[in-house]
Design a protein around this motif. Structure first.
Motif, PDB file in Angstrom:
ATOM      1  N   VAL A 138      30.848  12.218 -35.042  1.00 56.87           N
ATOM      2  CA  VAL A 138      29.736  12.256 -34.430  1.00 56.87           C
ATOM      3  C   VAL A 138      28.636  11.218 -35.096  1.00 56.87           C
ATOM      4  CG1 VAL A 138      27.700  12.907 -33.209  1.00 56.87           C
ATOM      5  CG2 VAL A 138      29.655  14.321 -33.082  1.00 56.87           C
ATOM      6  N   ALA A 139      28.430  11.291 -36.292  1.00 57.46           N
ATOM      7  CA  ALA A 139      27.362  10.282 -37.189  1.00 57.46           C
ATOM      8  C   ALA A 139      28.113   9.932 -38.351  1.00 57.46           C
ATOM      9  CB  ALA A 139      26.109  11.185 -37.215  1.00 57.46           C
ATOM     10  N   ILE A 140      29.372  10.446 -38.609  1.00 57.42           N
ATOM     11  CA  ILE A 140      30.112  10.008 -39.966  1.00 57.42           C
ATOM     12  C   ILE A 140      29.128  10.630 -41.176  1.00 57.42           C
ATOM     13  CG2 ILE A 140      30.825   8.419 -41.670  1.00 57.42           C
ATOM     14  CD1 ILE A 140      31.168   6.500 -39.195  1.00 57.42           C
ATOM     15  N   CYS A 141      28.087  10.425 -41.197  1.00 59.87           N
ATOM     16  CA  CYS A 141      26.803  10.962 -42.390  1.00 59.87           C
ATOM     17  C   CYS A 141      25.534  10.894 -41.976  1.00 59.87           C
ATOM     18  CB  CYS A 141      27.230  10.083 -43.769  1.00 59.87           C
ATOM     19  SG  CYS A 141      26.673   8.536 -43.566  1.00 59.87           S
ATOM     20  N   PRO A 142      24.723  11.864 -42.439  1.00 62.96           N
ATOM     21  CA  PRO A 142      23.326  11.891 -42.485  1.00 62.96           C
ATOM     22  C   PRO A 142      22.705  10.483 -42.740  1.00 62.96           C
ATOM     23  CG  PRO A 142      23.834  13.535 -43.836  1.00 62.96           C
ATOM     24  CD  PRO A 142      25.124  12.908 -43.222  1.00 62.96           C
ATOM     25  N   GLY A 143      21.632   9.780 -42.362  1.00 55.95           N
ATOM     26  CA  GLY A 143      20.995   8.728 -42.772  1.00 55.95           C
ATOM     27  C   GLY A 143      20.578   8.973 -44.124  1.00 55.95           C
ATOM     28  N   GLN A 144      20.708   7.757 -44.958  1.00 53.07           N
ATOM     29  CA  GLN A 144      20.544   7.961 -46.396  1.00 53.07           C
ATOM     30  C   GLN A 144      18.954   7.759 -46.568  1.00 53.07           C
ATOM     31  OE1 GLN A 144      22.416   8.276 -48.583  1.00 53.07           O
ATOM     32  NE2 GLN A 144      24.203   8.049 -47.428  1.00 53.07           N
ATOM     33  N   MET A 145      18.121   7.009 -45.646  1.00 52.80           N
ATOM     34  CA  MET A 145      16.619   7.101 -45.773  1.00 52.80           C
ATOM     35  C   MET A 145      16.126   8.411 -45.674  1.00 52.80           C
ATOM     36  SD  MET A 145      14.365   4.817 -46.605  1.00 52.80           S
ATOM     37  CE  MET A 145      14.868   3.283 -46.038  1.00 52.80           C
ATOM     38  N   GLY A 146      16.522   9.076 -44.682  1.00 52.05           N
ATOM     39  CA  GLY A 146      16.019  10.451 -44.341  1.00 52.05           C
ATOM     40  C   GLY A 146      16.380  11.544 -45.275  1.00 52.05           C
ATOM     41  N   GLN A 147      17.493  11.414 -45.819  1.00 49.47           N
ATOM     42  CA  GLN A 147      18.143  12.214 -47.035  1.00 49.47           C
ATOM     43  C   GLN A 147      17.113  11.974 -48.199  1.00 49.47           C
ATOM     44  OE1 GLN A 147      22.127  13.372 -47.225  1.00 49.47           O
ATOM     45  NE2 GLN A 147      22.704  11.317 -46.500  1.00 49.47           N
ATOM     46  N   PHE A 148      16.816  10.650 -48.691  1.00 48.42           N
ATOM     47  CA  PHE A 148      16.147  10.462 -49.694  1.00 48.42           C
ATOM     48  C   PHE A 148      14.643  11.011 -49.531  1.00 48.42           C
ATOM     49  CE2 PHE A 148      12.710   7.960 -51.472  1.00 48.42           C
ATOM     50  CZ  PHE A 148      12.906   7.910 -52.720  1.00 48.42           C
ATOM     51  N   ALA A 149      14.056  10.780 -48.364  1.00 46.44           N
ATOM     52  CA  ALA A 149      12.732  11.302 -47.826  1.00 46.44           C
ATOM     53  C   ALA A 149      12.576  12.867 -48.152  1.00 46.44           C
ATOM     54  CB  ALA A 149      12.499  10.874 -46.501  1.00 46.44           C
ATOM     55  N   ALA A 150      13.914  13.441 -47.783  1.00 50.31           N
ATOM     56  CA  ALA A 150      13.794  14.783 -47.535  1.00 50.31           C
ATOM     57  C   ALA A 150      13.796  15.434 -49.152  1.00 50.31           C
ATOM     58  CB  ALA A 150      15.000  15.483 -46.989  1.00 50.31           C
ATOM     59  N   LEU A 151      14.498  14.700 -49.998  1.00 45.48           N
ATOM     60  CA  LEU A 151      14.705  15.055 -51.364  1.00 45.48           C
ATOM     61  C   LEU A 151      13.157  14.875 -52.149  1.00 45.48           C
ATOM     62  CD1 LEU A 151      16.431  16.027 -53.715  1.00 45.48           C
ATOM     63  CD2 LEU A 151      17.359  13.668 -54.110  1.00 45.48           C
ATOM     64  N   TRP A 152      12.617  13.712 -51.921  1.00 46.70           N
ATOM     65  CA  TRP A 152      11.516  13.349 -52.478  1.00 46.70           C
ATOM     66  C   TRP A 152      10.434  14.282 -51.987  1.00 46.70           C
ATOM     67  CZ3 TRP A 152       6.638  11.993 -52.137  1.00 46.70           C
ATOM     68  CH2 TRP A 152       5.871  11.171 -53.383  1.00 46.70           C
ATOM     69  N   GLY A 153      10.608  14.493 -50.847  1.00 43.70           N
ATOM     70  CA  GLY A 153       9.246  15.548 -50.075  1.00 43.70           C
ATOM     71  C   GLY A 153       9.420  16.855 -51.068  1.00 43.70           C
ATOM     72  N   MET A 154      10.767  17.592 -51.016  1.00 45.33           N
ATOM     73  CA  MET A 154      10.994  18.802 -51.585  1.00 45.33           C
ATOM     74  C   MET A 154      10.407  18.779 -53.098  1.00 45.33           C
ATOM     75  SD  MET A 154      14.280  20.679 -50.125  1.00 45.33           S
ATOM     76  CE  MET A 154      15.334  19.398 -50.502  1.00 45.33           C
ATOM     77  N   ARG A 155      10.640  17.558 -53.878  1.00 45.80           N
ATOM     78  CA  ARG A 155      10.358  17.541 -55.240  1.00 45.80           C
ATOM     79  C   ARG A 155       8.960  17.215 -55.588  1.00 45.80           C
ATOM     80  NH1 ARG A 155      15.689  14.073 -57.517  1.00 45.80           N
ATOM     81  NH2 ARG A 155      16.943  15.956 -57.589  1.00 45.80           N
ATOM     82  N   ASN A 156       8.292  16.826 -54.647  1.00 47.39           N
ATOM     83  CA  ASN A 156       6.935  15.983 -54.762  1.00 47.39           C
ATOM     84  C   ASN A 156       5.672  16.574 -53.806  1.00 47.39           C
ATOM     85  OD1 ASN A 156       7.447  13.985 -56.911  1.00 47.39           O
ATOM     86  ND2 ASN A 156       9.002  13.640 -55.406  1.00 47.39           N
ATOM     87  N   LEU A 157       6.049  17.382 -52.955  1.00 42.89           N
ATOM     88  CA  LEU A 157       5.173  17.342 -51.746  1.00 42.89           C
ATOM     89  C   LEU A 157       4.759  18.995 -51.621  1.00 42.89           C
ATOM     90  CD1 LEU A 157       5.907  14.841 -49.143  1.00 42.89           C
ATOM     91  CD2 LEU A 157       4.071  14.605 -50.935  1.00 42.89           C
ATOM     92  N   SER A 158       5.124  19.979 -52.389  1.00 38.18           N
ATOM     93  CA  SER A 158       4.883  21.252 -52.120  1.00 38.18           C
ATOM     94  C   SER A 158       3.670  21.763 -51.785  1.00 38.18           C
ATOM     95  CB  SER A 158       5.700  22.228 -53.416  1.00 38.18           C
ATOM     96  OG  SER A 158       5.014  21.869 -54.595  1.00 38.18           O
ATOM     97  N   GLN A 159       2.580  21.086 -52.622  1.00 38.54           N
ATOM     98  CA  GLN A 159       1.139  21.528 -52.360  1.00 38.54           C
ATOM     99  C   GLN A 159       0.715  20.943 -51.078  1.00 38.54           C
ATOM    100  OE1 GLN A 159       1.136  24.050 -54.764  1.00 38.54           O
ATOM    101  NE2 GLN A 159      -1.053  23.398 -54.502  1.00 38.54           N
ATOM    102  N   TRP A 160       1.156  19.668 -50.752  1.00 37.70           N
ATOM    103  CA  TRP A 160       0.700  19.066 -49.622  1.00 37.70           C
ATOM    104  C   TRP A 160       1.409  19.770 -48.295  1.00 37.70           C
ATOM    105  CZ3 TRP A 160       3.686  16.814 -45.345  1.00 37.70           C
ATOM    106  CH2 TRP A 160       3.075  16.208 -44.498  1.00 37.70           C
ATOM    107  N   VAL A 161       2.482  20.402 -48.523  1.00 36.69           N
ATOM    108  CA  VAL A 161       3.094  21.290 -47.380  1.00 36.69           C
ATOM    109  C   VAL A 161       2.316  22.411 -47.172  1.00 36.69           C
ATOM    110  CG1 VAL A 161       5.229  22.459 -46.490  1.00 36.69           C
ATOM    111  CG2 VAL A 161       5.476  20.116 -47.452  1.00 36.69           C
ATOM    112  N   ALA A 162       1.804  23.136 -48.371  1.00 37.09           N
ATOM    113  CA  ALA A 162       1.170  23.969 -48.359  1.00 37.09           C
ATOM    114  C   ALA A 162      -0.305  23.826 -47.564  1.00 37.09           C
ATOM    115  CB  ALA A 162       0.853  24.680 -49.799  1.00 37.09           C
ATOM    116  N   GLY A 163      -0.809  22.675 -47.902  1.00 36.45           N
ATOM    117  CA  GLY A 163      -1.924  22.400 -47.070  1.00 36.45           C
ATOM    118  C   GLY A 163      -1.595  22.321 -45.523  1.00 36.45           C
ATOM    119  N   GLU A 164      -0.752  21.512 -45.115  1.00 29.19           N
ATOM    120  CA  GLU A 164      -0.183  21.493 -43.848  1.00 29.19           C
ATOM    121  C   GLU A 164       0.003  22.924 -43.046  1.00 29.19           C
ATOM    122  OE1 GLU A 164       0.750  18.363 -41.754  1.00 29.19           O
ATOM    123  OE2 GLU A 164      -0.991  18.056 -43.221  1.00 29.19           O
ATOM    124  N   ARG A 165       0.532  23.762 -43.726  1.00 27.44           N
ATOM    125  CA  ARG A 165       0.659  25.350 -43.079  1.00 27.44           C
ATOM    126  C   ARG A 165      -0.911  25.738 -43.047  1.00 27.44           C
ATOM    127  NH1 ARG A 165       0.669  29.929 -46.092  1.00 27.44           N
ATOM    128  NH2 ARG A 165       1.905  31.819 -44.939  1.00 27.44           N
TER     129      ARG A 165
END
Length: 391
Positions: A265-292
């Motif tokens: 279907v897609a061969i692989c997930p997009g590299q940009m989105g994967q990078f963003a998800a990884l960067w977000g998990m490593r750097n945005l925990s406090q920001w996500v807590a604020g969003e919650r």
């Protein structure tokens, strides 16, 4: 017209609702209040966008194919974070990355079913789940819920046949908003084990659950990976809807089958989105807590405004994550009500008829409000307009 896979299902509901806006104008003093879609309208935070831009410019890998099941760095990070969130041990080989959570569901269904098989879906259901089952030639067996919008394991047991391959739950629920109690999710797991079927749990909105601590104990069950399929999305937590990044956690044997679907279907997930998800998990925990915290405050605002609406005959059936699910008091179907609300109240929402089978009467009295993009003043305006309705 020749019957085809896609003709077996209905048009995309959000796109259908958007067509109701054609030819309608909205004044400056009463602009459109759009509560039809559960997706952030703002871009990711600036720091994430800057990191993505640097990645796109400096890394050749940003533009190349990657592993079908996702990059190992992201799979490992997500496994660790799942383990922390659910107080359990999860390994990278039990995790796959997909091009959005809808694809995670489609891949899972393709890997566990054949044409004519059955999947049990509680109603009101997430319409894209129903659409994929239609397209795949798999029968969606509707499991009606009561006023609390919680499915009953005993009622589900009565629906299981030799064609049943899974029960699919969504918690926090789309469209109902309700958060399934841990003991209820566990009861469905036990039911799945009893009958040798899968339990699929879509937890796209888990980052906005109002509860503290693990929302269930399925990842701590013995041999959980043989029964439980966990689905997740990075779209809501990091505002990555346009980059399509989702995930599956289950057993490696099932992931081997899922890999076949993903590769074609897609061969692989997009590299940009994967990078963003990884960067977000490593750097945005406090920001996500604020969003919650912000989403929980908007949920509280809805509870504050409900008495005025209740006095007009409305009922709040479910509330949580991005959603409020309401029963209206009018003597007309919610499908007609939703269309009229566009021109007569400047509100775009989805009718309950989009979340139930045609034979179910409940959808005619229900509507879904996706409130995540409304601040407190927007919520007040929405409730003022609903309270003023007279049909």
């Amino acid at each position: 017209m020749t019957q085809t896979r896609t003709s077996a299902t209905f048009p995309p509901p959000v796109m259908e609702a958007r067509r109701w806006l054609e030819g309608v104008t909205f004044s400056a003093d009463r602009p459109l209040i759009n509560v039809s879609q559960a997706a952030p309208v703002d871009p990711p935070p600036l720091a994430l966008r800057q990191a993505m831009a640097e990645f796109a410019v400096s890394e050749d890998s940003a533009h190349l194919y990657g592993p079908v099941l996702g990059n190992n760095t992201l799979r490992t990070e997500l496994a660790e974070q799942i383990g922390a969130h659910y107080a359990a041990q999860v390994s990278a080989d039990q995790v796959a990355i997909t091009s959005g959570c809808n694809q995670a569901f489609a891949a899972t269904i393709s890997a566990i079913t054949d044409q004519g098989d059955e999947i049990i879906l509680p109603t009101p259901w997430y319409f894209n789940h129903k659409m994929w089952l239609d397209v795949a030639g798999v029968k969606a067996v509707d499991l009606a819920t009561g006023d609390d919008l919680l499915p009953d394991p005993d009622a589900a047991r009565a629906l299981i046949t030799d064609k049943t391959r899974a029960i699919a739950l969504v918690t926090p629920n789309n469209p109902g908003g309700v958060e399934y109690p841990a003991n209820l999710v566990s009861a469905f797991y036990d039911l799945a084990v009893e009958h040798g079927i899968r339990l699929i749990v879509d937890e796209t909105y888990r980052d906005f659950d109002s509860r503290s601590g693990p929302p269930h104990d399925l990842f701590r069950k013995p041999d959980w990976q043989s029964t439980f399929v966990h689905l997740y999305s990075f779209s809501k937590a990091y505002r990555l809807t346009g980059h399509r990044v989702g995930a599956i956690a289950t057993g490696p044997d099932l992931l081997d089958e899922i890999e076949k679907f993903l590769d074609t279907v897609a061969i692989c997930p997009g590299q940009m989105g994967q990078f963003a998800a990884l960067w977000g998990m490593r750097n945005l925990s406090q920001w996500v807590a604020g969003e919650r915290d912000e989403i929980l405050d908007r949920r509280a605002a809805i509870l504050e405004h409900m008495p005025g609406l209740t006095s007009k005959g409305w009922r709040l059936l479910g509330l949580g994550a991005y959603f409020a699910y309401l029963e209206h008091p009018f003597d007309l179907s919610s499908n007609e009500l939703a269309r009229r609300l566009v021109s007569e109240a400047g509100i775009l929402l989805l009718p309950g008829t989009m979340f139930v089978p045609d034979h179910s009467p409940s959808g005619k009295r229900q509507v879904r409000v996706a409130f995540a993009n409304l601040d407190r003043d927007g919520i007040r305006q929405l409730f003022d307009r609903l309270q003023a309705l007279s049909f």
